[in-house]
Every structure is written in structure tokens, then in C-alpha cells.
Design a protein around this motif. Structure first.
Motif, short mmCIF file in Angstrom:
data_model
loop_
_atom_site.label_atom_id
_atom_site.label_comp_id
_atom_site.label_asym_id
_atom_site.label_seq_id
_atom_site.Cartn_x
_atom_site.Cartn_y
_atom_site.Cartn_z
N TRP A 83 -7.33 2.65 -0.02
CA TRP A 83 -6.36 2.02 -1.04
C TRP A 83 -5.53 2.87 -1.56
CZ3 TRP A 83 -5.54 2.65 -6.44
CH2 TRP A 83 -5.06 2.01 -7.06
N GLU A 84 -4.14 2.39 -1.45
CA GLU A 84 -2.83 3.14 -2.04
C GLU A 84 -2.33 2.26 -3.44
OE1 GLU A 84 -1.53 6.03 -1.06
OE2 GLU A 84 0.42 5.74 -1.67
N GLY A 85 -2.39 3.18 -4.42
CA GLY A 85 -1.85 2.53 -5.50
C GLY A 85 -0.32 2.48 -5.85
N ASN A 86 -0.09 1.80 -6.85
CA ASN A 86 1.50 1.70 -6.90
C ASN A 86 2.07 3.01 -7.04
OD1 ASN A 86 3.64 -0.27 -7.78
ND2 ASN A 86 3.76 1.09 -9.80
N GLU A 92 -1.44 -1.41 -3.48
CA GLU A 92 -1.09 -2.09 -4.75
C GLU A 92 0.47 -2.55 -5.10
OE1 GLU A 92 -2.59 -1.60 -9.13
OE2 GLU A 92 -2.03 0.04 -8.18
N GLY A 93 1.24 -1.61 -4.62
CA GLY A 93 2.59 -1.25 -5.29
C GLY A 93 3.59 -2.31 -4.24
N ALA A 94 4.86 -1.94 -4.74
CA ALA A 94 5.99 -2.70 -4.13
C ALA A 94 6.42 -1.73 -2.98
CB ALA A 94 7.08 -2.81 -5.06
N PRO A 95 6.84 -2.51 -1.77
CA PRO A 95 7.27 -1.61 -0.83
C PRO A 95 8.51 -0.92 -0.85
CG PRO A 95 7.73 -3.80 -0.41
CD PRO A 95 6.99 -3.74 -1.66
N ASN A 96 9.28 -0.83 -1.93
CA ASN A 96 10.44 0.02 -2.06
C ASN A 96 10.41 0.81 -3.61
OD1 ASN A 96 10.50 -2.13 -3.81
ND2 ASN A 96 12.55 -2.94 -3.35
N TYR A 97 9.16 1.04 -3.85
CA TYR A 97 8.85 1.97 -4.99
C TYR A 97 8.27 3.19 -4.57
CZ TYR A 97 7.08 3.33 -9.54
OH TYR A 97 6.81 4.33 -10.68
N PRO A 98 8.36 4.27 -5.22
CA PRO A 98 9.60 4.70 -6.06
C PRO A 98 10.85 4.49 -5.29
CG PRO A 98 8.50 6.61 -5.46
CD PRO A 98 7.60 5.45 -4.79
N ALA A 143 13.08 3.55 -0.96
CA ALA A 143 12.91 2.72 0.20
C ALA A 143 12.13 3.31 1.11
CB ALA A 143 14.42 2.39 0.78
N SER A 144 11.71 4.72 1.01
CA SER A 144 10.75 5.44 2.07
C SER A 144 9.27 4.99 1.93
CB SER A 144 10.92 6.86 1.73
OG SER A 144 12.08 7.25 2.57
N ARG A 145 8.85 4.39 0.90
CA ARG A 145 7.53 4.16 0.54
C ARG A 145 6.65 3.76 1.77
NH1 ARG A 145 4.19 3.94 -4.09
NH2 ARG A 145 2.17 4.47 -3.69
N CYS A 146 7.03 2.82 2.56
CA CYS A 146 6.44 2.29 3.53
C CYS A 146 5.92 3.48 4.73
CB CYS A 146 6.97 1.28 4.42
SG CYS A 146 7.05 -0.31 3.45
N TRP A 147 6.84 4.16 4.94
CA TRP A 147 6.73 5.15 6.02
C TRP A 147 5.98 6.27 5.33
CZ3 TRP A 147 7.56 1.40 8.35
CH2 TRP A 147 8.61 0.39 8.17
N ASP A 148 6.15 6.60 4.27
CA ASP A 148 5.09 7.60 3.66
C ASP A 148 3.91 7.21 3.74
OD1 ASP A 148 5.15 9.82 1.74
OD2 ASP A 148 4.23 8.55 0.40
N ILE A 149 3.50 5.88 3.69
CA ILE A 149 2.26 5.46 3.78
C ILE A 149 1.66 5.43 5.03
CG2 ILE A 149 0.66 3.17 3.42
CD1 ILE A 149 2.34 2.75 0.83
N VAL A 150 2.47 5.09 5.94
CA VAL A 150 2.25 5.26 7.18
C VAL A 150 1.83 6.50 7.88
CG1 VAL A 150 3.22 4.93 9.73
CG2 VAL A 150 3.71 3.03 8.23
N ASP A 151 2.78 7.49 7.35
CA ASP A 151 2.40 8.94 7.69
C ASP A 151 1.03 9.56 6.87
OD1 ASP A 151 4.23 8.99 9.56
OD2 ASP A 151 5.77 10.47 8.30
N LYS A 152 0.80 8.99 5.70
CA LYS A 152 -0.46 9.42 5.07
C LYS A 152 -1.55 9.16 5.54
CE LYS A 152 -2.22 9.15 0.33
NZ LYS A 152 -1.85 8.68 -0.80
#
Ligand code: WTA
Length: 692
Positions: free
Chosen positions: A136-139, A376-382, A384-393
Motif C-alpha cells: 500500500w502506497e499512501g498519498n 491511495e494518492g493522485a498520480p501527479n502528486y507531489p 508528475a514523476s509519482r508513478c515512476w517513483d512507485i514503479v521503481d520503489k
């Protein structure tokens, strides 16, 4: 005869596994003829794929069509059945033809099973208890958690025991109004475990919509949380529930229990408004219950869930799915369309409030024992890199999202993507609307480094699972085409009169047979079910979508036929015009609606979002129009271009065309409910730009 629509696959240019993805790389956004643009899976990908060639697909497809009972019962046997369906020649009963009596679809009737047991207990028994079921990844960055399959089962059992304790039993409805916390899939699975019917309402719906759904299905309880953070906003969900319950009581139905999860990071319990006697804190109550809970075995045809979806008219329709067929269908479609391997980490950006979150966040992946990321969050928060941050994480290997997100990220620029490694990615997925070729290419080239096949999955709330979808290792793709039917599905294209048309053609997309994941009725309104879906073209399930088939047999979805514009007698899909506009290098996003036109009947009205930094100009209007003229023809040129800094989208990313149509036709006092918009202020901006 049934196989004629897929046989062309065997005559495709060979080269699967040999030719790299050169075409997509070289062509980029050129206005090339998309239909001839084949994008092959790499040798490396195909050789390890579950289905690795057109021939292998054709063999399996043939079996699924010629012997559906054999095909699906073999798959069903991999699941746990407390009592097997009566061994019959035919495991399904279907009548799709209104002229022959009531429409009826049943699969595996008489078999007793449980989807929660199959998703959790069965995988734990197979030795996967310690595998992560959910990340689970929070906002907020660095706010996260995870559950193994065993931990997830314990949580589900505790909630199931609580629900039983408050009197929820088999066949009762429970409304779930939660954001993307792990508690949302937990609540769905807990209902399923005890045979209760869940009705998840997307937590972006207003109090009115929620109330309407509550009054329709009369739940024993509502499960919610006090608030959620999405992006930089805090949304007080419990206030919305409170208002909805006041409204539903006025309309004759009172809810006895509201179970509230305290979502501390968004709101403390001290600040939460409370109704004694009705409201219960999840954290105070649920953890006190035992972590085991006996399964309630249900018939394959017992209802699993209701999900309301909007029709073109009238109140939302409660789409009803049952247990056995849905279970097998979501599991199988997930496995093949994403070429699932047990080592995969899967992330679907959809919310569980929509069908995609039911079938492909919760049931499909968990039935396969997959590890799922819940965000949980929005894909452009904080940013526009958030998605790729999650992908790598999380080392996400299967990434499934919607074209609208792809386009908005594309607009933000490549740097936000390329800054991250993304090397874990293996397969990309797209759903919800036709993906225009230039967004497809960006997704493919930039996000997937020209390495990952894209599964453009066409399906609907009603279909339960994928219907037309690439099998990523099996055949070459064409940017923007959903390609070929999934096993067991017989799509046909019919003309106005309901006659099947063949070869290169364009018309209404229907389905000729039943498949295990099909919806069985509209809750409490079987007449509307028949009228909406089976009467327009007697003998077929009518999808409401337009579709064309090209010379190679590839399917191209052209959008809802209710969104078709008729200009001077020419039928034009809004999606076609949008795709043309978006192919313009300075256009980031386009939404086209029909407006009344004195001479032509309907005119084409285009809302255009430009790439960051590009100024509005009359000249640009001309070149946008030219792009449409060039790709479709002069008759499809927009009558009006309306600059749009942003488009009105729901929080799940769907463009609300209803609002655009009203703005286009200047019916500003009829804009309707804008409360589910991600950003309601875009409406005012658009109105202000009307005369530019
Ligand atoms: C559209 C979402 C083109 C289509 C799963 C359908 C698509 C409607 C695609 C269902 C796709 C969904 N290509 N169009 N890959 N996927 N659609 O019920 O118009 O929210 O009828 O289900 O979305 O939307 P629904």
C-alpha cells in the motif's frame, strides 16, 4: 465459421520474435497509416510468454469457441469447489435472444464455491502465505504498508466476523464507500467470504449519488472512513455519508450501522462528526474479532456484487455479477492479458470504485496469487514523476492504467519519466477508452523504453473482464488497436439492421455468445437489462460501442456510439477526431462533442489542451483543423475549437463529456452535478474561454 474473424492471424507477416520494435520507434508521431504499423514483441518476450504465437492462440481460441464447456471447466477445475458443478455436457445455459424468451446466462450452476476462499485460503494452502498480497502506497511520500496473504486473510476474517455479528448474512447487501486504502479490498473480500453482496460506490460520488445507490440496494451496513487525502486536498468522506444517509432516510430507507475506518493521516477522530448508536470505529471493534472465519459456500450463480454504472439515460444501472463464472473469467483474463508470472509485481492505477478495481485490483490478481500495489494518492502528486517513483520503489513489472493518464503525463514532459529507471517494467496495460496512436507510442517508447508490449484491453462493467485484448507475446500490435478477442468471446460487427458484416468493416460491436464473466441482470430490473443490451440487435449482446475491423482482422474501437456525431450524414466517432487532433505535436489533449448545427445537423466542437508553453493562436486553430482534414477528411474538420487549459475529469480520470456538451451548446444552467470532478474550477475556466 465462428473462427473466420481470427483466422487472419495465421496469415500475418511472420516476424514475431525476430523484428524488434523498430516501427514504433521510427515512426514516432508521424501521420503514417496506423493500420500497417505492426509492432512485434521481442524474441526475448515471446519465448517466455504463456501464449507465444498466433498459432498457439488460434488453437486455444478454437477450442474455447468449439467446446466452451470443455475449455472453461478445465480451467475451473484449478479452483476450489466445495461441491463441483453437476457433471453435465454443458456447464452453461444461455439465451441471448429476446425473441426466444427471457435473456438468461448461467455458468457452473449447482457448483458451490467461494471467491474469497479461492483468492486467499487456496493460495496460502499452496505455500504462498508469506508472499506479499498487497503493497500500500499512501498519498504522501514515505507513507506505506503491506500485507502478506496470511495477514490479509486474518484482516478479512476479522471483518467478516464483525459483519456476521451485526446481522449481515448471505444475500444481504453492504455498501462500501472507501478510498484506496487496503481496507477497501479487505471489505470486498469480507463480504464475499460470508456470501454478502458488496456494492462499492466510488468515493468521488456525491452524497446524492451515494444516497440513490443506498436506497436502491438497501444495505445492512455502510463501510466508510472519516476522510482521505488526495493530492493536496482533504476530502471528508464521512460528512458525505452522513448527508447521504439523511437523504436516504427521507426516501424511505435508514441504514443501521456505519463502520468508520479512522484514516488518521487525513483526519483525527476528535474532529469527526459522530452519530451515537449508528457509527462504529473500525479500529475499536474489528480487531477484537477472531482471525479465522468459516467460509459460506455459495452457488456459482449466487450474486457476488452490484456495481452501478451510468447509462445514456435514466438512473444508474446496478450491474449484477455472480460468483463462479466471474471468478474464473477475471482470473484467466488477468493471467493471459498480462502474461502473468508469479514473480510479477502488479500495479493498476484504477480505483476499486470502478469495475477495473473490482476485476483487476482485487479479484483477478489475488486469484492468481499476485502481489498488487494499492495506491491511495493522485498520480501527479507531489509531481508528475509519482508513478515512476512507485514503479521503481516496488519494482512494478505490470503497469495498468488509462489513456487519459498517459496523455496527461505525456504533456508534462519526458524528463519526469526518464529520470527514473523503470527497468522492472515488463507489460503495460491500457483501459477505459480508445488509446490514440500517439499516446500509445509515447507510452510504448518513453515509459516502456520500446521494450514492453501494451495490452490495450477493451471491456466494460457489464462484461466483468477483458473481451478484446492483445496477448502480449502472441502477435504484433498496432498502436491504438485492441487487437483480437479473448478466449471464449465471439465479437461481431453488425450494421444498422443488425446484420453481421465481415472483412474490412465498421459498425456496431456486439457479442454473439455468453462468456463466464458476463453480467446476469440489472439489479431489480431485468426488463431494462433486456431493453438496453439485447433488444437493439436481437440475438446479440449490444455493447454500445462502435468498432471497425481492418484487413488483418484487428479490432479498432471507435468510441461509444452514443458519442457518434452525424455531420451532413457522415458518421464520425468523436474518438477518431480526437486522435487526429492529438496527433498534432502541439496538442496535448482533445475532447470532441457534437453540437447542433443549422446546416449539417450536427457540428464538431473540439476542446483542445495545448502542450505546456504553447500559446493560443488563430494559426494554430488552422493547423489543428488541417490535421483532422488530413487524417479523416474535410467533413470531419472541427467547426469550433475551444481552448481548454484543462478538461473536466472525474477523479478516476474520465472526461465528463456531458459537461463539455453543455458548455459547447451554451446550456450553462444545465451543467448538472460537477461534484465528482477532480477539479471543478476547470468548468469556469472553460466558460471564460468560450469566445476566444
Ligand atoms: C470504453 C471500463 C476502447 C468503451 C473497463 C466501453 C474502451 C466503456 C476500452 C466501458 C479500450 C473501455 N478501448 N474503449 N481498451 N476500454 N472502453 O464500463 O466505450 O467503465 O464501452 O468499463 O469504456 O466503460 P466501463
Amino acid at each position: 465459421d465462428h473462427l473466420r474473424h481470427v483466422e487472419s492471424l495465421s496469415t500475418l507477416p511472420s516476424g514475431a520474435g525476430k523484428t524488434p520494435h523498430l516501427n514504433a520507434v521510427i515512426l514516432g508521431d508521424a501521420l503514417a497509416s496506423e493500420e500497417n504499423d505492426l509492432v512485434f514483441p521481442s524474441q526475448e518476450f515471446s519465448s517466455q510468454a504463456l501464449v507465444s504465437s498466433p498459432a498457439q492462440y488460434l488453437e486455444m481460441y478454437k477450442k474455447s469457441i468449439l467446446d466452451p464447456s470443455g475449455f472453461w471447466s478445465e480451467i475451473a477445475s484449478e479452483f476450489y469447489w466445495e461441491k463441483k458443478w453437476p457433471q453435465q455436457q454443458q456447464v452453461y445455459t444461455e439465451n441471448l435472444d429476446v425473441r426466444k424468451g427471457d435473456v438468461k446466462i448461467e455458468w457452473f450452476k449447482g457448483g458451490m464455491t467461494n471467491i474469497c476462499y479461492n483468492a486467499l485460503d487456496r493460495n496460502i494452502d499452496a505455500g504462498n502465505g508469506d508472499k506479499i498480497a498487497m503493497y500500500w502506497e499512501g498519498n504522501e511520500l514515505n507513507h506505506d504498508g503491506s500485507l502478506t496473504y496470511t495477514q490479509l486473510l486474518h484482516k478479512v476474517c476479522q471483518l467478516a466476523n464483525y459483519l456476521k455479528d451485526i446481522g449481515v448474512s448471505k444475500g444481504d447487501a453492504v455498501v462500501i464507500y472507501l478510498p484506496m486504502l487496503m481496507e477497501l479490498p479487505i471489505a470486498m473480500l469480507a463480504c464475499a467470504r460470508i456470501g454478502a453482496i458488496h456494492s462499492v460506490v466510488f468515493a468521488g460520488f456525491s452524497a446524492d449519488s451515494l444516497s440513490q445507490r443506498i436506497v436502491d440496494c438497501k444495505p445492512k451496513a455502510v463501510i466508510t472512513c472519516n476522510a482521505v487525502r488526495r493530492g493536496s486536498k482533504v476530502i471528508q468522506l464521512k460528512d458525505i455519508v452522513d448527508a447521504a444517509l439523511v437523504d436516504s432516510a427521507k426516501n424511505g430507507f435508514s441504514v443501521g450501522v456505519v463502520l468508520n475506518y479512522e484514516n488518521e493521516s487525513a483526519m483525527t477522530r476528535e474532529c469527526t462528526k459522530w452519530t451515537e448508536g449508528r457509527d462504529v470505529w473500525w479500529q475499536d471493534t474489528v480487531p477484537k474479532y477472531p482471525t479465522t472465519c468459516a467460509v459460506v459456500w455459495v452457488d456459482a450463480e449466487d450474486p457476488l456484487f452490484l456495481l452501478y454504472t451510468s447509462g445514456s439515460t435514466g438512473k444508474p444501472k446496478g450491474v449484477l455479477h455472480t460468483t463462479g463464472g466471474y471468478m474464473i473469467y477475471t482470473a484467466t483474463t488477468f493471467k493471459y492479458a498480462f502474461d502473468y508470472k508469479s514473480s510479477d509485481i502488479y500495479w493498476c492505477t484504477a480505483d476499486c470504485g470502478w469495475i477495473t478495481g473490482h476485476s483487476y485490483v482485487t479479484y483477478g490478481p489475488l486469484l492468481n496469487g499476485a502481489t498488487v500495489v494499492v495506491f491511495e494518492g493522485a498520480p501527479n502528486y507531489p509531481n508528475a514523476s509519482r508513478c515512476w517513483d512507485i514503479v521503481d520503489k516496488y519494482k512494478v513489472s505490470l503497469f495498468y492504467t488509462a489513456p487519459t493518464l498517459v496523455r496527461s503525463l505525456m504533456r508534462d514532459g519526458d524528463e519526469f519519466v526518464t529520470r527514473y529507471s523503470r527497468k522492472s517494467l515488463r507489460v503495460l496495460g491500457s483501459v477505459g477508452e480508445p488509446i490514440n496512436p500517439s499516446a500509445w507510442r509515447w507510452f510504448f517508447n518513453v515509459v516502456g523504453d520500446s521494450r514492453c508490449p501494451i495490452s490495450d484491453t477493451w471491456w466494460q462493467t457489464e462484461t466483468g473482464g477483458f473481451m478484446i485484448t492483445p496477448l502480449p507475446g502472441a502477435w504484433p500490435q498496432k498502436p491504438g488497436s485492441a487487437t483480437f478477442p479473448f478466449f471464449g468471446v465471439l465479437p461481431v460487427i453488425v450494421d444498422e439492421k443488425g446484420t453481421e458484416i465481415d472483412g474490412e468493416c465498421s459498425g456496431y460491436l456486439c457479442v454473439k455468445n455468453s462468456w463466464p464473466g458476463a453480467f446476469r441482470t440489472l439489479y431489480g430490473d431485468h426488463d431494462r437489462y433486456e431493453t438496453t443490451y439485447f433488444k437493439p440487435f436481437p440475438g446479440y449482446y449490444f455493447t454500445g460501442d462502435g468498432c471497425s475491423r481492418d484487413k488483418d482482422g484487428y479490432h479498432w474501437l471507435t468510441g461509444r456510439v452514443d458519442d457518434v456525431i452525424n455531420v451532413s450524414g457522415h458518421r464520425i466517432g468523436t474518438a477518431e477526431v480526437e486522435s487526429a487532433l492529438v496527433s498534432h505535436l502541439q496538442c496535448a489533449e482533445a475532447a470532441v462533442v457534437g453540437v447542433e448545427h443549422e446546416v449539417k445537423g450536427q457540428g464538431i466542437y473540439a476542446f483542445i489542451t495545448l502542450v505546456e508553453g504553447v500559446p493560443y493562436s488563430e494559426e494554430l486553430k488552422k493547423s489543428l483543423t488541417l490535421a483532422v482534414r488530413k487524417q479523416i477528411g474535410a467533413f470531419a474538420a472541427p467547426d469550433k475549437i475551444h481552448w481548454a487549459p484543462g478538461l473536466p475529469k472525474t477523479r478516476s480520470g474520465k472526461i465528463m463529456r456531458r459537461i463539455l456538451r453543455k458548455i459547447a451548446s451554451r446550456q450553462l444552467d444545465e451543467l448538472g452535478d460537477t461534484s465528482t470532478l477532480a477539479d471543478p474550477s476547470v468548468v469556469d475556466q472553460l466558460i471564460a474561454l468560450s469566445d476566444q
